[in-house]
Motif scaffolding. Sequence first.
Motif, PDB file in Angstrom:
ATOM      1  N   GLN A 264      34.589  56.427 126.501  1.00  0.00           N
ATOM      2  CA  GLN A 264      34.497  56.332 125.044  1.00  0.00           C
ATOM      3  C   GLN A 264      34.412  57.725 124.442  1.00  0.00           C
ATOM      4  N   LYS A 265      34.819  57.819 123.170  1.00  0.00           N
ATOM      5  CA  LYS A 265      34.734  59.080 122.436  1.00  0.00           C
ATOM      6  C   LYS A 265      33.861  58.896 121.192  1.00  0.00           C
ATOM      7  N   GLY A 266      33.136  59.938 120.853  1.00  0.00           N
ATOM      8  CA  GLY A 266      32.371  59.955 119.614  1.00  0.00           C
ATOM      9  C   GLY A 266      31.212  58.988 119.544  1.00  0.00           C
ATOM     10  N   VAL A 267      30.507  58.773 120.667  1.00  0.00           N
ATOM     11  CA  VAL A 267      29.323  57.912 120.656  1.00  0.00           C
ATOM     12  C   VAL A 267      28.204  58.638 119.897  1.00  0.00           C
ATOM     13  N   LYS A 268      27.596  57.952 118.921  1.00  0.00           N
ATOM     14  CA  LYS A 268      26.559  58.573 118.104  1.00  0.00           C
ATOM     15  C   LYS A 268      25.172  58.374 118.725  1.00  0.00           C
ATOM     16  N   ALA A 269      24.332  59.379 118.536  1.00  0.00           N
ATOM     17  CA  ALA A 269      22.960  59.313 119.045  1.00  0.00           C
ATOM     18  C   ALA A 269      22.062  60.164 118.169  1.00  0.00           C
ATOM     19  N   ASN A 270      20.755  59.928 118.261  1.00  0.00           N
ATOM     20  CA  ASN A 270      19.758  60.749 117.579  1.00  0.00           C
ATOM     21  C   ASN A 270      18.832  61.385 118.607  1.00  0.00           C
ATOM     22  N   VAL A 271      18.617  62.675 118.452  1.00  0.00           N
ATOM     23  CA  VAL A 271      17.691  63.407 119.320  1.00  0.00           C
ATOM     24  C   VAL A 271      16.448  63.753 118.515  1.00  0.00           C
ATOM     25  N   GLN A 272      15.284  63.520 119.100  1.00  0.00           N
ATOM     26  CA  GLN A 272      14.017  63.896 118.480  1.00  0.00           C
ATOM     27  C   GLN A 272      13.184  64.678 119.490  1.00  0.00           C
ATOM     28  N   LEU A 273      12.769  65.863 119.099  1.00  0.00           N
ATOM     29  CA  LEU A 273      11.906  66.669 119.962  1.00  0.00           C
ATOM     30  C   LEU A 273      10.512  66.057 119.986  1.00  0.00           C
ATOM     31  N   THR A 274       9.795  66.297 121.053  1.00  0.00           N
ATOM     32  CA  THR A 274       8.433  65.761 121.188  1.00  0.00           C
ATOM     33  C   THR A 274       7.441  66.898 121.399  1.00  0.00           C
ATOM     34  N   ARG A 275       6.234  66.685 120.864  1.00  0.00           N
ATOM     35  CA  ARG A 275       5.153  67.651 121.053  1.00  0.00           C
ATOM     36  C   ARG A 275       4.068  67.057 121.953  1.00  0.00           C
ATOM     37  N   ARG A 276       3.140  67.890 122.341  1.00  0.00           N
ATOM     38  CA  ARG A 276       2.096  67.453 123.276  1.00  0.00           C
ATOM     39  C   ARG A 276       1.182  66.398 122.664  1.00  0.00           C
ATOM     40  N   ASP A 277       1.142  66.319 121.332  1.00  0.00           N
ATOM     41  CA  ASP A 277       0.320  65.289 120.686  1.00  0.00           C
ATOM     42  C   ASP A 277       1.091  63.975 120.537  1.00  0.00           C
ATOM     43  N   HIS A 278       2.279  63.900 121.188  1.00  0.00           N
ATOM     44  CA  HIS A 278       3.131  62.708 121.215  1.00  0.00           C
ATOM     45  C   HIS A 278       3.881  62.457 119.899  1.00  0.00           C
TER      46      HIS A 278
END
Length: 217
Positions: free
Chosen positions: A91-105
Amino acid sequence: MKLKYLLFGLATCFAICACSDDDERFAPGIDSTAFTFTPAPGGAVMHYRLPANSDINGLHIYYKDVYGNDMVRTASSARDSLLIIGFNEAQKGVKANVQLTRRDHSESEPITVTFDTADSDPVTFMNGLEVQSDWEGFTITYDSIRAEAQGLFHVFYIGTDPMTGQPDTILISTQTLTQAAIYEKQIFSVKQDVTHPVVVVRCEDFRGNRIEERTFN
């Protein structure tokens, strides 16, 4: 009247909780250019560069697999790549969201990314599969597959169920694709007296999803 006040109170509570969740999200400090993707069998490899912030300990990537299931994969700040799984045909162009995480969750505001995938191992196997008649059975041949291929395949022929006497699929073999990678040709014998065997080959992934089934006359 009491019900009216109760519903109002619940709505207010939900609104406060939603605002609280939004307040906990922090600015990631990076954008989509911090992520690059390489197509891989059944998914992709995500390469990432996290900001130099000792409080950030990893990330989550959220997306939907080929079946529409919600998927989340987790990566650590101690590494720089992550395998994304859950796809069959390329497949091409699959969308996703990335979220960074911190030590406090807590999680950052989402960063939207897109990636391409490559054919999964079961799809590659089935695309290169051929079945031919052989002495007292049949031969299956297939293109070379990688040694670490992921998935299973099952070989059946249409015969007679010995319990009911009715036509049924008779299982001959179940193998992992890793086992199949050793060969490019396998010979199978038909135990029952079948003049012109009808062969069924079924392939699935390790999550139990049936990828494809083909019938050969």
